[in-house]
Design a protein around this motif. Structure first.
Motif, PDB file in Angstrom:
ATOM      1  N   UNK A 300       0.828  -1.207   0.000  1.00 16.87           N
ATOM      2  CA  UNK A 300       0.000   0.000   0.000  1.00 16.87           C
ATOM      3  C   UNK A 300       0.863   1.257   0.000  1.00 16.87           C
ATOM      4  N   UNK A 301       2.015   1.217   0.674  1.00 20.19           N
ATOM      5  CA  UNK A 301       2.927   2.366   0.642  1.00 20.19           C
ATOM      6  C   UNK A 301       3.491   2.549  -0.756  1.00 20.19           C
ATOM      7  N   UNK A 302       3.844   1.430  -1.405  1.00 16.78           N
ATOM      8  CA  UNK A 302       4.297   1.505  -2.790  1.00 16.78           C
ATOM      9  C   UNK A 302       3.198   2.077  -3.676  1.00 16.78           C
ATOM     10  N   UNK A 303       1.976   1.603  -3.508  1.00 20.63           N
ATOM     11  CA  UNK A 303       0.861   2.109  -4.314  1.00 20.63           C
ATOM     12  C   UNK A 303       0.675   3.611  -4.106  1.00 20.63           C
ATOM     13  N   UNK A 304       0.785   4.059  -2.867  1.00 21.52           N
ATOM     14  CA  UNK A 304       0.619   5.475  -2.565  1.00 21.52           C
ATOM     15  C   UNK A 304       1.705   6.319  -3.236  1.00 21.52           C
ATOM     16  N   UNK A 305       2.971   5.901  -3.097  1.00 18.24           N
ATOM     17  CA  UNK A 305       4.078   6.677  -3.680  1.00 18.24           C
ATOM     18  C   UNK A 305       4.034   6.623  -5.204  1.00 18.24           C
ATOM     19  N   UNK A 306       3.744   5.451  -5.744  1.00 19.80           N
ATOM     20  CA  UNK A 306       3.666   5.305  -7.195  1.00 19.80           C
ATOM     21  C   UNK A 306       2.516   6.132  -7.761  1.00 19.80           C
ATOM     22  N   UNK A 307       1.379   6.073  -7.109  1.00 17.87           N
ATOM     23  CA  UNK A 307       0.223   6.836  -7.567  1.00 17.87           C
ATOM     24  C   UNK A 307       0.485   8.325  -7.573  1.00 17.87           C
ATOM     25  N   UNK A 308       1.217   8.815  -6.563  1.00 18.28           N
ATOM     26  CA  UNK A 308       1.543  10.243  -6.491  1.00 18.28           C
ATOM     27  C   UNK A 308       2.416  10.669  -7.661  1.00 18.28           C
ATOM     28  N   UNK A 309       3.417   9.851  -7.991  1.00 18.84           N
ATOM     29  CA  UNK A 309       4.301  10.174  -9.108  1.00 18.84           C
ATOM     30  C   UNK A 309       3.542  10.156 -10.434  1.00 18.84           C
ATOM     31  N   UNK A 310       2.714   9.148 -10.638  1.00 19.51           N
ATOM     32  CA  UNK A 310       1.979   9.028 -11.899  1.00 19.51           C
ATOM     33  C   UNK A 310       0.944  10.142 -12.065  1.00 19.51           C
ATOM     34  N   UNK A 311       0.380  10.602 -10.965  1.00 16.35           N
ATOM     35  CA  UNK A 311      -0.684  11.607 -11.039  1.00 16.35           C
ATOM     36  C   UNK A 311      -0.146  13.029 -11.199  1.00 16.35           C
ATOM     37  N   UNK A 312       1.152  13.221 -11.004  1.00 18.19           N
ATOM     38  CA  UNK A 312       1.728  14.572 -11.058  1.00 18.19           C
ATOM     39  C   UNK A 312       2.893  14.599 -12.046  1.00 18.19           C
ATOM     40  N   UNK A 313       2.623  14.887 -13.322  1.00 18.70           N
ATOM     41  CA  UNK A 313       3.692  14.910 -14.325  1.00 18.70           C
ATOM     42  C   UNK A 313       4.821  15.875 -13.973  1.00 18.70           C
ATOM     43  N   UNK A 314       4.506  16.942 -13.252  1.00 14.47           N
ATOM     44  CA  UNK A 314       5.558  17.899 -12.891  1.00 14.47           C
ATOM     45  C   UNK A 314       6.547  17.263 -11.909  1.00 14.47           C
ATOM     46  N   UNK A 315       6.040  16.484 -10.954  1.00 16.06           N
ATOM     47  CA  UNK A 315       6.949  15.787 -10.062  1.00 16.06           C
ATOM     48  C   UNK A 315       7.787  14.776 -10.836  1.00 16.06           C
TER      49      UNK A 315
END
Length: 356
Positions: A300-315
């Protein structure tokens, strides 16, 4: 096909180009790719497929016997850990040849007693990352016998892949042997958690004993592909096209990561990297903001961090820029020069010799 094999391949190329005569003994793979003289050691049929410490010990013993016909060498460079040290180190102790051992990952804590004996015959150690260094020190190796460094990067292959790649929205790539240590199951589980909220797809690249198991775990997920082993060039192109690169390695009782070569390559081609805390490259990558880390025991931590990166192209773009810059100093010519310095130091400390 893994990071250790690529390391040996690139190192022999650099050394041969520098005029060093290299003879390589190997168990599996294509010796035609190696520069210098390459000799395959085939295990007898009854034990040909034996792996782990037993298989490595048999291979090392056979290689040591074959080496007896090669008298004229100055440095014996081993890649591995306790099996290689026991087979070669003590036998080389009384010779004028320097013995160097590169440790590519963490050491098995259960072998500390045997390691203390075997490591006495090694003149110098190269630890690929702080985890390997710490393991050597726990086994009684003094710090002044250890050089901590990174593997190298072949920018002649990596930079063209990065230059011609087009970022594919939602593409997640993971590269590594299909073994328990690499923890690909957690990556599949994280993608499963995100499938209902994000348009993403996962490509797992590599070969290994768990290939069929991972394909089974991915059943029902049309957005997960286990590609198996592909060429280095194609692997780099897929990395460079990724919106996120994941390495989910988790420490095992008998094995652990050093600094994963695939991670350094992904940083070099500009893939935004989401990295297990068990595979952190912090010992060789100073900019710890060049990648995002997660708890390897938590899908779930991986999903959270991965989801954040995928959802924010600027990051993702910020990670891409910082990642490329963070490994720009790790080209193979420089790394091979550092290894050559280790050879010189090992020879001088042993008998005042020099590498010809």
């Amino acid at each position: 096909p893994g990071g250790k094999e690529i390391h040996v391949l690139e190192l022999t190329r650099q050394q041969t180009a520098a005029g060093i005569h290299v003879t390589t003994f190997y168990r599996t793979g294509d010796g035609a790719l190696l520069s210098g003289d390459a000799h395959q050691i085939r295990l007898p049929k009854p034990v040909r497929n034996v792996g782990g410490l037993a298989g490595t010990s048999i291979f090392s013993s056979l290689a040591r016997q074959r080496m007896k016909s090669f008298e004229d060498f100055e440095v014996l460079h081993l890649h591995g850990d306790i099996a290689e040290a026991v087979a070669f180190g003590r036998a080389q102790k009384a010779t004028g040849q320097a013995t160097v051992l590169t440790v590519h990952g963490s050491l098995n804590s259960r072998d500390q007693g045997l390691s203390r004996i075997g490591f006495r015959g090694i003149d110098h150690f190269i630890a690929l990352g702080s985890t390997a260094r710490a393991g050597l020190i726990r086994c009684g190796v003094s710090a002044n016998r250890i050089t901590t460094m990174s593997s190298g990067l072949n920018f002649d292959l990596l930079l063209p892949a990065a230059a011609h790649a087009k970022r594919e929205t939602g593409l997640v790539v993971s590269v590594g042997s299909l073994i328990a240590l690499k923890n690909h199951s957690s990556t599949i589980q994280a993608v499963r958690m995100l499938t209902d909220t994000l348009d993403l797809r996962l490509e797992i690249i590599g070969s290994g004993a768990l290939e069929e198991q991972l394909r089974h775990e991915a059943q029902g997920l049309e957005n997960v592909s286990v590609l198996g082993q592909i060429s280095r060039e194609e692997s780099y192109r897929r990395m460079a096209a990724a919106s996120a690169f994941v390495i989910a390695s988790r420490r095992q009782s008998n094995a652990g990561e050093g600094v994963p070569t695939a991670l350094l390559e992904a940083l070099a081609v500009g893939a935004p990297c989401v990295v297990s805390q068990s595979a952190s490259p912090a010992s060789v990558v100073e900019d710890q903001g060049a990648y995002v880390t997660f708890d390897p025991d938590s899908s779930s931590d991986l999903a959270n961090k991965l989801g954040t990166v995928l959802a924010d192209p600027r990051q993702g773009e910020r990670l891409s820029v910082r990642g490329r810059h963070s490994v720009s100093h790790l080209g193979w010519p420089d790394v091979a020069t550092r290894i050559g310095d280790v050879y010189e130091s090992a020879l001088q400390s042993k008998n005042g010799g020099r590498v010809r």
